[in-house]
Motif scaffolding. Structure first.
Motif, PDB file in Angstrom:
ATOM      1  N   ALA A   1      -2.627  -5.050   5.286  1.00 28.36           N
ATOM      2  CA  ALA A   1      -2.475  -5.911   6.463  1.00 28.36           C
ATOM      3  C   ALA A   1      -1.159  -6.687   6.429  1.00 28.36           C
ATOM      4  CB  ALA A   1      -3.652  -6.876   6.565  1.00 28.36           C
ATOM      5  N   ARG A   2      -0.582  -6.900   5.245  1.00 29.54           N
ATOM      6  CA  ARG A   2       0.691  -7.623   5.101  1.00 29.54           C
ATOM      7  C   ARG A   2       1.900  -6.746   5.396  1.00 29.54           C
ATOM      8  NH1 ARG A   2      -1.941  -8.929   0.314  1.00 29.54           N
ATOM      9  NH2 ARG A   2      -2.634 -11.075   0.223  1.00 29.54           N
ATOM     10  N   LEU A   3       1.684  -5.441   5.477  1.00 30.55           N
ATOM     11  CA  LEU A   3       2.783  -4.482   5.569  1.00 30.55           C
ATOM     12  C   LEU A   3       2.815  -3.835   6.947  1.00 30.55           C
ATOM     13  CD1 LEU A   3       2.051  -2.799   2.129  1.00 30.55           C
ATOM     14  CD2 LEU A   3       3.714  -4.619   2.588  1.00 30.55           C
ATOM     15  N   ILE A   4       3.947  -3.192   7.247  1.00 31.14           N
ATOM     16  CA  ILE A   4       4.037  -2.429   8.488  1.00 31.14           C
ATOM     17  C   ILE A   4       4.250  -0.962   8.131  1.00 31.14           C
ATOM     18  CG2 ILE A   4       4.867  -4.359   9.865  1.00 31.14           C
ATOM     19  CD1 ILE A   4       7.696  -3.247   9.659  1.00 31.14           C
ATOM     20  N   GLY A   5       3.837  -0.086   9.035  1.00 26.95           N
ATOM     21  CA  GLY A   5       3.957   1.345   8.809  1.00 26.95           C
ATOM     22  C   GLY A   5       5.389   1.843   8.983  1.00 26.95           C
ATOM     23  N   ARG A   6       5.602   3.081   8.584  1.00 21.86           N
ATOM     24  CA  ARG A   6       6.942   3.678   8.626  1.00 21.86           C
ATOM     25  C   ARG A   6       7.511   3.718  10.037  1.00 21.86           C
ATOM     26  NH1 ARG A   6       8.047   9.773   6.813  1.00 21.86           N
ATOM     27  NH2 ARG A   6       6.562  10.055   8.471  1.00 21.86           N
ATOM     28  N   GLN A   7       6.734   4.152  11.006  1.00 25.83           N
ATOM     29  CA  GLN A   7       7.245   4.252  12.379  1.00 25.83           C
ATOM     30  C   GLN A   7       7.625   2.875  12.919  1.00 25.83           C
ATOM     31  OE1 GLN A   7       4.167   6.430  14.426  1.00 25.83           O
ATOM     32  NE2 GLN A   7       5.253   8.369  14.135  1.00 25.83           N
TER      33      GLN A   7
ATOM     34  N   PHE B   1       8.476   0.244  11.141  1.00 29.00           N
ATOM     35  CA  PHE B   1       9.645  -0.217  10.402  1.00 29.00           C
ATOM     36  C   PHE B   1      10.920   0.461  10.921  1.00 29.00           C
ATOM     37  CE2 PHE B   1      12.629   0.243   6.824  1.00 29.00           C
ATOM     38  CZ  PHE B   1      12.872  -1.097   6.582  1.00 29.00           C
ATOM     39  N   HIS B   2      10.856   1.765  11.120  1.00 28.70           N
ATOM     40  CA  HIS B   2      12.018   2.488  11.621  1.00 28.70           C
ATOM     41  C   HIS B   2      12.421   2.001  13.006  1.00 28.70           C
ATOM     42  CE1 HIS B   2      12.118   6.181   8.737  1.00 28.70           C
ATOM     43  NE2 HIS B   2      11.893   5.044   8.098  1.00 28.70           N
ATOM     44  N   ALA B   3      11.446   1.702  13.855  1.00 31.72           N
ATOM     45  CA  ALA B   3      11.754   1.161  15.179  1.00 31.72           C
ATOM     46  C   ALA B   3      12.378  -0.224  15.066  1.00 31.72           C
ATOM     47  CB  ALA B   3      10.487   1.103  16.032  1.00 31.72           C
ATOM     48  N   LEU B   4      11.858  -1.048  14.168  1.00 31.80           N
ATOM     49  CA  LEU B   4      12.379  -2.397  13.951  1.00 31.80           C
ATOM     50  C   LEU B   4      13.827  -2.369  13.495  1.00 31.80           C
ATOM     51  CD1 LEU B   4      11.708  -5.506  13.636  1.00 31.80           C
ATOM     52  CD2 LEU B   4      11.181  -4.964  11.254  1.00 31.80           C
TER      53      LEU B   4
END
Length: 173
Positions: A158-164, A166-169
């Motif tokens: 829940a503390r993390l974001i997924g690869r997609q 993150f890549h968009a960010l």
């Protein structure tokens, strides 16, 4: 021995095959840990072990500087896990410091665990070969392997974001 590089497709390589990272790990990221773009990755293996390291967007590995020194912060060797069951590892919190990096420009960065769990392994090769962080930050340049307790898995993710996401960010492809 054939030394002709030739076209990789001519040697039977299927370019549609996924990399080991894509096949066996779920890729998560913790962004802005300790400062702008100080991003870390947390790769979750199918066996639930977590591999932590610097994302390729982290200023220590991006932007033309090199990591010149890695100092681990996790106590002495008697605190390290041992045996086949890896008993006795240090219990880490998400903000626990794993190591401090010193870069060629004099900047220092603290690498955090990003998750709660027991420290299984530190990549001690980084002490002798800090350039692994620049050359292979997402593979051989990992910092630590952590084992989360089953009841911590959900709160860790829940503390993390997924690869997609993150890549968009970060505007990555």
């Amino acid at each position: 021995m054939d030394t002709d590089d030739g076209d990789i497709a001519d040697r039977g390589f299927d370019s549609s095959m996924k990399s080991v990272l894509d096949r066996y790990y779920l890729q998560y990221y913790a962004n802005d840990i300790g400062g702008e773009k100080q991003d870390h990755y947390v790769y979750q293996h199918l066996n639930q072990l977590l591999v932590v390291g610097l994302a390729r967007t982290h200023p220590a590995v991006a932007g033309g500087v090199t990591v010149s020194k890695v100092e681990f912060n996790t106590g002495n060797k008697r605190d390290r896990p041992n045996g086949s069951g890896k008993k006795g590892g240090i219990l880490l919190q998400p903000d626990s410091a794993l190591c401090v990096l010193t870069c060629s420009d004099g900047a220092t960065y603290t690498v955090r665990s990003c998750v709660r769990g027991s420290l299984l392994e530190l990549n001690e090769r980084l002490s002798a070969q800090p350039q692994l962080l620049n050359d292979k930050c997402e593979t051989d340049g990992y910092v630590a392997i952590i084992q989360a307790r089953p009841n911590d898995q959900q709160s860790n993710m829940a503390r993390l974001i997924g690869r997609q996401q993150f890549h968009a960010l970060r505007g990555l492809t």
